[in-house]
Design an enzyme around this catalytic site. Sequence first.
Site, PDB file in Angstrom:
ATOM      1  N   SER A   1       0.848  -1.188   0.000  1.00 43.01           N
ATOM      2  CA  SER A   1       0.000   0.000   0.000  1.00 43.01           C
ATOM      3  C   SER A   1       0.883   1.238   0.000  1.00 43.01           C
ATOM      4  CB  SER A   1      -0.935   0.009   1.219  1.00 43.01           C
ATOM      5  OG  SER A   1      -0.189   0.037   2.412  1.00 43.01           O
ATOM      6  N   CYS A   2       0.293   2.344  -0.334  1.00 38.32           N
ATOM      7  CA  CYS A   2       1.062   3.588  -0.405  1.00 38.32           C
ATOM      8  C   CYS A   2       0.128   4.746  -0.125  1.00 38.32           C
ATOM      9  CB  CYS A   2       1.693   3.724  -1.794  1.00 38.32           C
ATOM     10  SG  CYS A   2       2.765   5.167  -1.981  1.00 38.32           S
ATOM     11  N   SER A   3       0.698   5.862   0.259  1.00 34.58           N
ATOM     12  CA  SER A   3      -0.074   7.074   0.493  1.00 34.58           C
ATOM     13  C   SER A   3      -0.981   7.368  -0.688  1.00 34.58           C
ATOM     14  CB  SER A   3       0.872   8.251   0.728  1.00 34.58           C
ATOM     15  OG  SER A   3       0.182   9.475   0.660  1.00 34.58           O
TER      16      SER A   3
END
Length: 279
Positions: free
Chosen positions: A174-176
């Site tokens: 996941s990422c910002s």
Amino acid sequence: MNNLQEKNKHLGNILKGMGRVMVAFSGGVDSAVVLKRAQEELGDNVLAVVVNSELFRDSEFEASVQLAENLGVRVHQTEMKELENPDIIANNPESWYFSKKLLYTHLNKLAEEMGYSYVLDGMIMDDEADFRPGLKARTEEGIRSVLQEADFYKTEVRALAKELKLPVWDKVASCSLASRFPYGTKLNKQIVQQVDQAELYLKGLGFEEVRVRYHDNVARIEVAGDKILELLDEKEEIQNKLVSFGFDYVSVDLLGYRTGSMNEVIEQDQWETKLSAHA
């Protein structure tokens, strides 16, 4: 002893001499390995800090807290207001530096207040090859990236996580949510929530690896290459749903799902020059 065992032993030796550590815990495979190994080497002298951010899903925050508690590690919940910081709202390449700077200074302050000797993160060797201005902030703030210190790459981290029986060993990265927006598009809660809604909807249809990139009134969907035809089979339903979220047009990226696609337009020397201005 194989290479993974040697690296794991080296990681243990690094951790043993640290005393009391605070782990920046995102619930992903990298920080989960750091947290678990720190617990194995240091016992109760480990604190998992889980940050609730406007640029990450509440479900990710809640899952991270639950995982740390399931591992038997003490948890401290905190939050950051990234969308109150003009340097982050600007959403320029250097905004990633300011985002990590905000995080690391916050964690260092907590560590000082709570009596922890080191703050650890989950950076790995693969991060050195990507656009990662957060590395500069990490170095400035003295955060320890113990997986990098032990020379761990992603495949090795996943293999170790599996050995450690961590449930997130094969979790999709996941990422910002800021990564869904072209540089120069100013961030606000409304458009962040718009993208979040669209991705959660597509995940609900079974597209676990998915990104919805925001281009003003156009949604550019990235799914794995072998899932594109499956996506197109549901094109009318998907079109109508994303339009209801506020998009006018919906497109599919023919190159498929890939992390960091918004960085493809940045030349290496361009972002290095920008970041050097903050040295």
